[in-house]
Scaffold this motif. Structure first.
Motif, PDB file in Angstrom:
ATOM      1  N   VAL A  86       0.835  -1.207   0.000  1.00  0.00           N
ATOM      2  CA  VAL A  86       0.000   0.000   0.000  1.00  0.00           C
ATOM      3  C   VAL A  86       0.860   1.244   0.000  1.00  0.00           C
ATOM      4  O   VAL A  86       0.626   2.205  -0.731  1.00  0.00           O
ATOM      5  CB  VAL A  86      -0.953  -0.004   1.225  1.00  0.00           C
ATOM      6  CG1 VAL A  86      -1.637   1.339   1.375  1.00  0.00           C
ATOM      7  CG2 VAL A  86      -1.969  -1.126   1.082  1.00  0.00           C
ATOM      8  N   ALA A  87       1.905   1.237   0.837  1.00  0.00           N
ATOM      9  CA  ALA A  87       2.782   2.409   0.940  1.00  0.00           C
ATOM     10  C   ALA A  87       3.489   2.696  -0.369  1.00  0.00           C
ATOM     11  O   ALA A  87       3.803   3.842  -0.676  1.00  0.00           O
ATOM     12  CB  ALA A  87       3.801   2.187   2.060  1.00  0.00           C
ATOM     13  N   GLN A  88       3.743   1.632  -1.160  1.00  0.00           N
ATOM     14  CA  GLN A  88       4.487   1.820  -2.391  1.00  0.00           C
ATOM     15  C   GLN A  88       3.596   2.061  -3.601  1.00  0.00           C
ATOM     16  O   GLN A  88       4.090   2.241  -4.700  1.00  0.00           O
ATOM     17  CB  GLN A  88       5.361   0.574  -2.637  1.00  0.00           C
ATOM     18  CG  GLN A  88       6.499   0.430  -1.635  1.00  0.00           C
ATOM     19  CD  GLN A  88       7.303  -0.830  -1.882  1.00  0.00           C
ATOM     20  OE1 GLN A  88       6.846  -1.764  -2.517  1.00  0.00           O
ATOM     21  NE2 GLN A  88       8.522  -0.850  -1.372  1.00  0.00           N
ATOM     22  N   SER A  89       2.268   2.013  -3.409  1.00  0.00           N
ATOM     23  CA  SER A  89       1.368   2.101  -4.548  1.00  0.00           C
ATOM     24  C   SER A  89       0.537   3.382  -4.558  1.00  0.00           C
ATOM     25  O   SER A  89      -0.576   3.394  -5.049  1.00  0.00           O
ATOM     26  CB  SER A  89       0.435   0.879  -4.561  1.00  0.00           C
ATOM     27  OG  SER A  89      -0.379   0.868  -3.393  1.00  0.00           O
ATOM     28  N   ARG A  90       1.072   4.436  -3.962  1.00  0.00           N
ATOM     29  CA  ARG A  90       0.350   5.696  -3.978  1.00  0.00           C
ATOM     30  C   ARG A  90       0.589   6.405  -5.313  1.00  0.00           C
ATOM     31  O   ARG A  90       1.707   6.878  -5.573  1.00  0.00           O
ATOM     32  CB  ARG A  90       0.834   6.611  -2.843  1.00  0.00           C
ATOM     33  CG  ARG A  90       0.654   6.039  -1.448  1.00  0.00           C
ATOM     34  CD  ARG A  90       0.806   7.111  -0.380  1.00  0.00           C
ATOM     35  NE  ARG A  90       1.818   8.104  -0.664  1.00  0.00           N
ATOM     36  CZ  ARG A  90       1.904   9.298  -0.067  1.00  0.00           C
ATOM     37  NH1 ARG A  90       1.019   9.631   0.828  1.00  0.00           N
ATOM     38  NH2 ARG A  90       2.864  10.131  -0.365  1.00  0.00           N
ATOM     39  N   PRO A  91      -0.418   6.536  -6.158  1.00  0.00           N
ATOM     40  CA  PRO A  91      -0.225   7.260  -7.424  1.00  0.00           C
ATOM     41  C   PRO A  91       0.258   8.687  -7.214  1.00  0.00           C
ATOM     42  O   PRO A  91       0.966   9.234  -8.061  1.00  0.00           O
ATOM     43  CB  PRO A  91      -1.627   7.224  -8.045  1.00  0.00           C
ATOM     44  CG  PRO A  91      -2.261   6.004  -7.479  1.00  0.00           C
ATOM     45  CD  PRO A  91      -1.739   5.914  -6.070  1.00  0.00           C
ATOM     46  N   VAL A  92      -0.104   9.288  -6.076  1.00  0.00           N
ATOM     47  CA  VAL A  92       0.296  10.669  -5.837  1.00  0.00           C
ATOM     48  C   VAL A  92       1.811  10.815  -5.723  1.00  0.00           C
ATOM     49  O   VAL A  92       2.370  11.885  -5.998  1.00  0.00           O
ATOM     50  CB  VAL A  92      -0.400  11.225  -4.574  1.00  0.00           C
ATOM     51  CG1 VAL A  92       0.232  10.663  -3.303  1.00  0.00           C
ATOM     52  CG2 VAL A  92      -0.368  12.747  -4.548  1.00  0.00           C
ATOM     53  N   ASP A  93       2.507   9.736  -5.338  1.00  0.00           N
ATOM     54  CA  ASP A  93       3.954   9.823  -5.177  1.00  0.00           C
ATOM     55  C   ASP A  93       4.649  10.179  -6.485  1.00  0.00           C
ATOM     56  O   ASP A  93       5.617  10.941  -6.504  1.00  0.00           O
ATOM     57  CB  ASP A  93       4.512   8.503  -4.637  1.00  0.00           C
ATOM     58  CG  ASP A  93       4.164   8.280  -3.178  1.00  0.00           C
ATOM     59  OD1 ASP A  93       3.821   9.262  -2.498  1.00  0.00           O
ATOM     60  OD2 ASP A  93       4.216   7.124  -2.724  1.00  0.00           O
ATOM     61  N   ALA A  94       4.167   9.613  -7.593  1.00  0.00           N
ATOM     62  CA  ALA A  94       4.765   9.918  -8.894  1.00  0.00           C
ATOM     63  C   ALA A  94       4.564  11.377  -9.253  1.00  0.00           C
ATOM     64  O   ALA A  94       5.453  12.028  -9.823  1.00  0.00           O
ATOM     65  CB  ALA A  94       4.159   9.020  -9.971  1.00  0.00           C
ATOM     66  N   ILE A  95       3.392  11.923  -8.905  1.00  0.00           N
ATOM     67  CA  ILE A  95       3.113  13.337  -9.174  1.00  0.00           C
ATOM     68  C   ILE A  95       4.022  14.221  -8.330  1.00  0.00           C
ATOM     69  O   ILE A  95       4.591  15.204  -8.818  1.00  0.00           O
ATOM     70  CB  ILE A  95       1.634  13.651  -8.887  1.00  0.00           C
ATOM     71  CG1 ILE A  95       0.728  12.767  -9.747  1.00  0.00           C
ATOM     72  CG2 ILE A  95       1.345  15.130  -9.137  1.00  0.00           C
ATOM     73  CD1 ILE A  95      -0.743  12.831  -9.358  1.00  0.00           C
ATOM     74  N   ILE A  96       4.161  13.875  -7.066  1.00  0.00           N
ATOM     75  CA  ILE A  96       5.019  14.651  -6.164  1.00  0.00           C
ATOM     76  C   ILE A  96       6.462  14.640  -6.656  1.00  0.00           C
ATOM     77  O   ILE A  96       7.150  15.662  -6.635  1.00  0.00           O
ATOM     78  CB  ILE A  96       4.906  14.124  -4.725  1.00  0.00           C
ATOM     79  CG1 ILE A  96       3.504  14.384  -4.170  1.00  0.00           C
ATOM     80  CG2 ILE A  96       5.956  14.774  -3.821  1.00  0.00           C
ATOM     81  CD1 ILE A  96       3.214  13.701  -2.843  1.00  0.00           C
ATOM     82  N   ARG A  97       6.930  13.477  -7.126  1.00  0.00           N
ATOM     83  CA  ARG A  97       8.296  13.395  -7.650  1.00  0.00           C
ATOM     84  C   ARG A  97       8.476  14.302  -8.861  1.00  0.00           C
ATOM     85  O   ARG A  97       9.494  15.003  -8.978  1.00  0.00           O
ATOM     86  CB  ARG A  97       8.639  11.947  -8.014  1.00  0.00           C
ATOM     87  CG  ARG A  97       8.964  11.060  -6.830  1.00  0.00           C
ATOM     88  CD  ARG A  97       9.633   9.767  -7.267  1.00  0.00           C
ATOM     89  NE  ARG A  97       8.774   8.983  -8.150  1.00  0.00           N
ATOM     90  CZ  ARG A  97       7.912   8.075  -7.716  1.00  0.00           C
ATOM     91  NH1 ARG A  97       7.768   7.844  -6.421  1.00  0.00           N
ATOM     92  NH2 ARG A  97       7.188   7.385  -8.588  1.00  0.00           N
ATOM     93  N   GLU A  98       7.511  14.297  -9.766  1.00  0.00           N
ATOM     94  CA  GLU A  98       7.582  15.174 -10.946  1.00  0.00           C
ATOM     95  C   GLU A  98       7.641  16.637 -10.526  1.00  0.00           C
ATOM     96  O   GLU A  98       8.406  17.426 -11.070  1.00  0.00           O
ATOM     97  CB  GLU A  98       6.365  14.952 -11.848  1.00  0.00           C
ATOM     98  CG  GLU A  98       6.346  13.635 -12.577  1.00  0.00           C
ATOM     99  CD  GLU A  98       7.360  13.575 -13.706  1.00  0.00           C
ATOM    100  OE1 GLU A  98       7.960  14.606 -14.035  1.00  0.00           O
ATOM    101  OE2 GLU A  98       7.552  12.471 -14.249  1.00  0.00           O
TER     102      GLU A  98
END
Length: 301
Positions: A18-30
């Protein structure tokens, strides 16, 4: 004992997944990657063409589209509840009338939202907390008309575990923001200055922010192409900040807007022009069409 150990291992793996599957993380990285050439799409008040603006349905719709950021607006009720509402009154968007601060939250729950044509729906006014629980781990939020509630909004973000999901903004210069909300600047809650490049003080405002804060992004407004030429906005990418342009209507972007891109079928002179002038975030009323355009150009995942 062995079964108990296996249960703990299963739970640990589940939580890690669950912790690794947050779609928002990719947006935050961008958003935090100054070298990225991807253009982030911001949906203005959600998908308001198909759903009541600033509603859960409008937010859900743009999440399903693959939008990166949803823009919302805040107001406060008589009893201190933050709600999603753009106007100073509730007349245009709800079945009621008057100012939101004249109602308690319980009273506002009795009203329904209107759609883009002013027709009644069965949708209800959304609280900011409900909004953040809806977007959690899925998409980022830009809090537009919400600077007056900066501290209250931050408390909700902490409560919902979504501080890293949000960007708040204001037209105020750095010195004013520092004096009013300095305890939240510099990492706690991302702040984005809104700068009108046609105003004489624009260059000084940008320079002050570059010197003192280095914001995540700048929202830039310009009525003429020459406003970009004569401003120092070109220095912004060198400080690792993103550039946000609005394609909503002509007065915000010198006519390089959604209408030029969609209705007039000239996206290269609309969205393309903004991208050629360093846009890395574009706020739009046509999120589905902008996403298709960017993906065609390989500028969006």
């Amino acid at each position: 004992m062995r079964q108990l150990v296996l249960l703990f291992v299963t739970l640990a793996i589940s939580q890690l997944t669950v912790a690794q599957s947050r779609p928002v993380d990719a947006i935050i990285r961008e958003l935090h990657d100054p070298a990225s050439k991807q253009v982030l799409v911001v949906a203005h008040r959600g998908d308001w063409r198909g759903n009541p603006e600033n509603s859960v349905r409008a937010i859900e719709s743009v999440i399903q589209m693959g939008v990166d950021v949803v823009e919302i607006d805040l107001k406060k009720t008589k009893d201190g509840v933050l709600i999603l509402m753009h106007d100073r009154t509730i007349d245009r968007t709800t079945s009621g009338s008057g100012k939101p601060e004249d109602y308690t939250w319980a009273e506002l729950q009795q009203l329904t939202l209107k759609n883009a044509h002013g027709c009644p729906t069965r949708q209800r006014i959304t609280t900011f907390e409900e909004c953040m629980n809806t977007v959690k781990n899925r998409i980022m939020v830009n809090i537009d008309k919400g600077y007056d509630y900066y501290q209250d909004a931050y408390a909700i973000l902490v409560k919902t575990g979504t501080v890293d999901h949000a960007i708040i903004k204001s037209t105020r210069p750095y010195e004013t923001v520092k004096a009013e909300n300095g305890n939240l600047l510099g990492g706690k809650l991302a702040f984005m200055p809104v700068v009108d490049l046609n105003k004489p003080a624009a260059n000084a405002v940008i320079q002050s922010y570059e010197t003192n804060l280095k914001p995540l992004a700048y929202e830039l407004i310009f009525q003429t192409d020459s406003a970009l030429v004569h401003s120092n906005y070109q220095t912004i990418p060198k400080t690792s900040s993103k550039i946000w342009f609005n394609s909503l209507w002509a007065s915000l972007d010198a006519g390089h807007d959604d209408e030029r891109s969609v209705e007039e079928h000239h996206p290269e002179d609309g969205w393309g022009w903004l991208i050629d002038h360093n846009a890395t975030m574009i706020q739009t009323d046509r999120p589905a069409e902008l996403l298709a355009y960017l993906r065609k150009r390989k500028l969006h995942r």
